[in-house]
Design a protein around this motif. Structure first.
Motif: not given
Length: 96
Positions: A68-76, A82-86
């Motif tokens: 299956h196609t995975s969830l878009d990184r930005e959407l996840a 907090e997020k860092e470097n994707g």
């Protein structure tokens, strides 16, 4: 084998549990009662009894492994506190 107060306190420390002082004696008694019962069970004749891991037969139900196609990184990461470097940024939990 007998469980001592020191054993209960040591396991609590290793498990990162805070056991109130009045409960240590209670847990020591419970654990010793369990071990006494286990000793009774070891005295039973089990010749001819098939060893089992479960009372009921187990059956795994697996789904088909489909691509299956995975969830878009930005959407996840959109609701990440907090997020860092994707990637999700989480607190450090390893001591030392």
């Amino acid at each position: 084998m007998k469980i001592t107060r020191n054993d209960v306190e040591n396991v609590a420390l290793l498990s990162r549990l805070e056991i109130p002082e009045e409960q240590v004696k209670k847990y020591t008694g419970h654990l010793n009662a369990f071990l006494e019962y286990a000793d009774v069970l070891t005295s039973l004749d089990t010749k001819g009894v098939q060893p089992t891991a479960h009372v009921l037969p187990l059956k795994n139900v697996f789904r088909k492994d489909e691509e299956h196609t995975s969830l878009d990184r930005e959407l996840a990461l959109s609701n990440a506190p907090e997020k860092e470097n994707g990637y999700f940024k989480v607190p450090k939990i390893v001591e030392g």
